[in-house]
Scaffold this motif. Structure first.
Motif, PDB file in Angstrom:
ATOM      1  N   PRO A   1       0.908  -0.936   0.047  1.00 17.89           N
ATOM      2  CA  PRO A   1      -0.309  -0.160  -0.301  1.00 17.89           C
ATOM      3  C   PRO A   1       0.514   1.529   0.150  1.00 17.89           C
ATOM      4  O   PRO A   1       0.237   2.250  -0.806  1.00 17.89           O
ATOM      5  N   GLY A   2       1.894   1.369   0.689  1.00 19.24           N
ATOM      6  CA  GLY A   2       3.250   2.940   0.827  1.00 19.24           C
ATOM      7  C   GLY A   2       1.862   3.631   1.613  1.00 19.24           C
ATOM      8  O   GLY A   2       2.384   4.779   2.129  1.00 19.24           O
ATOM      9  N   SER A   3       1.062   3.152   2.414  1.00 21.85           N
ATOM     10  CA  SER A   3       0.691   4.437   3.209  1.00 21.85           C
ATOM     11  C   SER A   3       1.385   4.571   4.534  1.00 21.85           C
ATOM     12  O   SER A   3       1.773   3.605   4.567  1.00 21.85           O
ATOM     13  N   PHE A   4       0.906   5.287   5.268  1.00 19.73           N
ATOM     14  CA  PHE A   4       1.259   5.830   6.367  1.00 19.73           C
ATOM     15  C   PHE A   4       0.545   6.659   7.495  1.00 19.73           C
ATOM     16  O   PHE A   4      -0.268   7.523   5.803  1.00 19.73           O
ATOM     17  N   ARG A   5       0.355   6.598   8.547  1.00 19.69           N
ATOM     18  CA  ARG A   5      -0.350   7.692   8.990  1.00 19.69           C
ATOM     19  C   ARG A   5      -0.278   8.427   9.141  1.00 19.69           C
ATOM     20  O   ARG A   5       0.662   9.486   8.776  1.00 19.69           O
ATOM     21  N   THR A   6      -1.454   9.549   8.991  1.00 19.05           N
ATOM     22  CA  THR A   6      -0.315  10.746   7.895  1.00 19.05           C
ATOM     23  C   THR A   6      -1.659  12.349   9.230  1.00 19.05           C
ATOM     24  O   THR A   6      -1.051  13.931   9.325  1.00 19.05           O
ATOM     25  N   SER A   7      -1.685  11.836  10.077  1.00 17.80           N
ATOM     26  CA  SER A   7      -2.214  12.195  11.491  1.00 17.80           C
ATOM     27  C   SER A   7      -2.586  11.584  12.673  1.00 17.80           C
ATOM     28  O   SER A   7      -2.951  10.391  13.059  1.00 17.80           O
TER      29      SER A   7
END
Ligand SMILES: Cc1cc2nc3c(=O)[nH]c(=O)nc-3n(C[C@H](O)[C@H](O)[C@H](O)COP(=O)(O)OP(=O)(O)OC[C@H]3O[C@@H](n4cnc5c(N)ncnc54)[C@H](O)[C@@H]3O)c2cc1C
Ligand code: SF4
Lengths: 130, 503
Positions: free
Chosen positions: A124-130
């Motif tokens: 996914p390449g995602s990460f927490r942004t908040s």
């Protein structure tokens, strides 16, 4: 430069009667992603390795031609000789090409199926942004 | 509770806390939660992004891109170029490690006392006490039978046949399913990496986390650390964002890893010439066994079996390690049809490693671009140990029934029949003949009583500074001969408790 890297990778991991080759995977897509994602140092190393692969048949086989001009058998011989060359610097400089080829090939769903491995879910390449 | 992720260029982010902890890996996360439990307001500053199990990659490519420091492209500079592997995300290397949990052996404390003057009596019992707590908190469990997998079982069989002690490992895992994906992060959320427990606990206790936030300097007023500054960096685009500054009312804890903690101290003006010195490692290398039956090494715990029988003499640890296909296929030697033929055997291959308790010492320096450069070469005595470890792993494979051994050493045949493995006794002692990986790293900010030979004291406090603590693997002044995270966490807990008491 992608075509140059892809050329070296195809020589290293060709299709055989038993297994798909790297050309049967989405190699260009993989390399495009890598160019975008990779640390500049990693990408430079990969390009340098591919250039070296193309230019060194003189060192490995004594043939003064670029690797593109070699027939399949000689190309394979060149690849093997380069990867096991007595000069550490030479064999090390194509190490990244070999490593990255393995990453592309071994993550391909059809290849994995040959070894009874389930396909990978997308990264996914995602990460927490908040 | 706040988490501040990447902030685009704009006004500087200003935060205040009792303690600022730089780095959120084994050492940093443990120090942070300990300080927070003591009632302090803690801010963690972490260079990498915060990824949860749903964000974890599946492939090796994804792991290199999303989890490894510099794509794993930091190499030793010396006779051989060996990669140094470290995590760069919230939770640090605990997210990508195999969760193996080994208590600090008593001889390690004795050595620290003998060589560095660190009082053993006050440290050993405190660290062991902390390790008791950590084992409960992080659920240290033996790899359950259903998760052992064939490779781990074969290794046990090989060791039993040769008659030396070995065991299934204890790891920080709750109910391992044996998915064999520890190195890409445990998507099943069984592994107790510290992004899943200690760091969220810091938030619930009123602390904050700045992620995507590499610290560039510690700011001092006289001999007191008063703030940490840096600039956000986007994990995908690598674009710089806003600057940040975190004021520290009581103290600063440095836990940015063996390669980064020394550089951070140097950049911040800590002038001790020992900063960066004393780099050590447990260089590991594999020997593959090829079996008649399918091994399917990616089924079962990534690392499930180990032996300490040779830790003291000659000085190595033996372990199983399952490499995913997309890593192993780049790792087997050869090219062309020859390589593809070799790869057909993938399901029949088991990989076991020796991790050498190397005594060679190197140094961490800064490159012109500010990145770490590790100067390190194994000396002859270490190479003898290293080679002996390789030979023993080969013997284990044969004892476990392997039909062939793949030594993976330059200059040796690709495959050795069982009656040919004695050739390994004469394998090259040149480090360049081996592809080793360094994942257990030590030193760079070594602890010791004498400021002329160390960076911090036996309480982790940087010499000459009242409130600056080092709490990661960089403080460790020797090899351990065992997997390091439990020791790092034990030290971080004890030292941060002492820091609280001193405040
Ligand atoms: C693949 C792998 C498997 C391993 N398996 C095991 C195992 O099973 N058992 C075991 O005991 N050990 C294992 N280890 C080793 C263990 O994980 C490490 O020794 C340990 O995590 C080191 O702890 P640390 O706190 O020193 O550094 P790390 O855990 O690496 O954490 C350092 C953190 O600091 C951050 N950082 C760096 N620079 C900055 C900066 N300037 N500003 C802010 N943050 C910064 C990094 O991004 C990172 O998150 C393994 C390691 C690897 C790589
Ligand atoms: S082996 Fe699989 S389930 Fe067990 S901890 Fe590792 S990734 Fe998680």
């Amino acid at each position: 430069m992608i075509w140059l890297i892809a050329f070296a990778m195809r020589a290293m991991m060709p299709r055989t009667a038993q297994l798909p080759g790297i050309a049967d995977t989405d190699l260009n897509g993989f390399l495009r992603r890598m160019r975008q994602d990779a640390e500049p140092l990693y990408w430079v190393g990969l390009v340098a390795g591919a250039v070296l692969f193309a230019l060194t048949p003189l060192l490995t086989l004594g043939i003064p031609l670029p690797a593109f001009c070699l027939p399949k058998k000689l190309l394979e011989k060149h690849a093997n000789k380069l990867l096991s060359h007595p000069s550490y610097m030479l064999r090390q400089s194509v190490f990244l090409v070999r490593l990255s080829a393995g990453m592309c090939w071994g993550a391909d769903p059809a290849v994995r199926a040959r070894f009874a491995l389930s396909p990978y879910a997308p990264d996914p390449g995602s990460f927490r942004t908040s | 509770m706040t988490h501040i992720a990447f902030q685009p260029a704009g006004p500087s982010v200003e935060v205040e806390a009792d303690y600022v902890v730089v780095g959120s890996g084994a050492g940093g996360a443990t120090a942070a939660v300990t300080l927070a439990r003591g009632g302090a307001r803690v801010v963690i500053v972490e260079a990498g992004p915060w990824r949860d199990p749903d964000d974890y990659p599946s492939s090796v490519y994804g792991a290199m891109r999303d989890m490894l420091e510099s794509w794993g492209s930091t190499f030793t500079r010396g006779r051989a170029f060996w990669p140094l592997v470290q995590g760069s995300l919230v939770g640090g290397s605990t997210v990508i490690n195999s969760a193996i949990c080994v208590r600090t052996p008593g001889d390690v404390f004795e050595r620290w006392q003998r060589e560095m003057g660190v009082p053993q009596s006050s440290l050993a019992d405190a660290v062991w006490g902390a390790q008791d707590e950590l084992e409960r908190e992080l659920s240290s469990e033996e790899v359950p039978p259903a998760a052992r997998g064939r490779s781990n079982l074969l290794a046990k069989r090989g060791a039993d046949a040769l008659g030396f002690d070995s065991h299934f490992m204890h790891r920080y895992v709750k109910g391992c399913r044996g998915d064999g994906q520890c190195l890409q992060g445990c998507k099943a959320d069984k592994k107790q990496s510290l992004n899943r427990n200690f760091i969220p606990e810091v938030l619930t206790r009123g602390g904050s986390v700045l992620s995507c936030a590499p610290a560039t300097r510690i700011v001092f007023e006289g001999q007191r650390a008063v703030a940490v500054t840096g600039r956000f960096k986007h994990p995908q685009t690598r674009q710089n964002g806003a600057t940040f500054s975190v004021r520290a009312r009581k103290g600063v804890v440095v836990a940015a890893s063996v390669t980064h903690s020394p550089l951070l101290l140097q950049r911040s003006g800590v002038r001790n010439p020992m900063v960066g010195k004393g780099f050590r490692a447990h260089p590991g290398a594999p020997v593959f066994g090829c079996y008649d039956e399918a091994v399917d090494m990616n089924t079962g715990a990534t690392q499930g079996w180990a032996s300490m029988a040779y830790r003291d003499k000659p000085g190595f640890k033996l372990e199983t390690l399952a490499l995913p296909l997309d890593m192993l296929s780049g790792r087997l030697s050869g090219a062309g049809d020859l390589l593809m033929e070799r790869l057909t055997e993938f399901r029949h291959i088991a990989m076991w490693v020796q991790a050498c308790r190397a005594e060679s010492v190197g140094e961490v320096r800064s490159t012109a671009t500010g990145k770490p450069a590790v100067h390190y070469t194994l000396h002859r005595e270490d190479m003898l140990r290293f080679r002996e470890g390789m030979y023993l792993v080969a013997k284990m494979h044969v004892a476990a029934g392997a039909r062939a051994v793949l030594p993976s050493i330059f200059g040796m045949p690709y495959k050795l029949a069982p009656d040919e493995i004695d050739q390994l006794k004469d394998a090259s002692l040149d480090p360049r003949a081996y592809v080793s990986i360094l994942s257990h790293l030590f030193g760079g900010c070594m602890m010791g009583q004498d400021p002329a030979r160390s960076v911090c004291d036996g309480n982790g406090r940087v010499h000459g500074y009242a409130n600056l603590l080092v709490a990661d693997a960089s403080a460790i002044p020797s090899n351990l001969g065992v997997n390091p995270q439990h020791t790092i966490m034990g030290l971080a807990r004890v030292w941060s408790q002492r820091m609280l008491e001193a405040a």
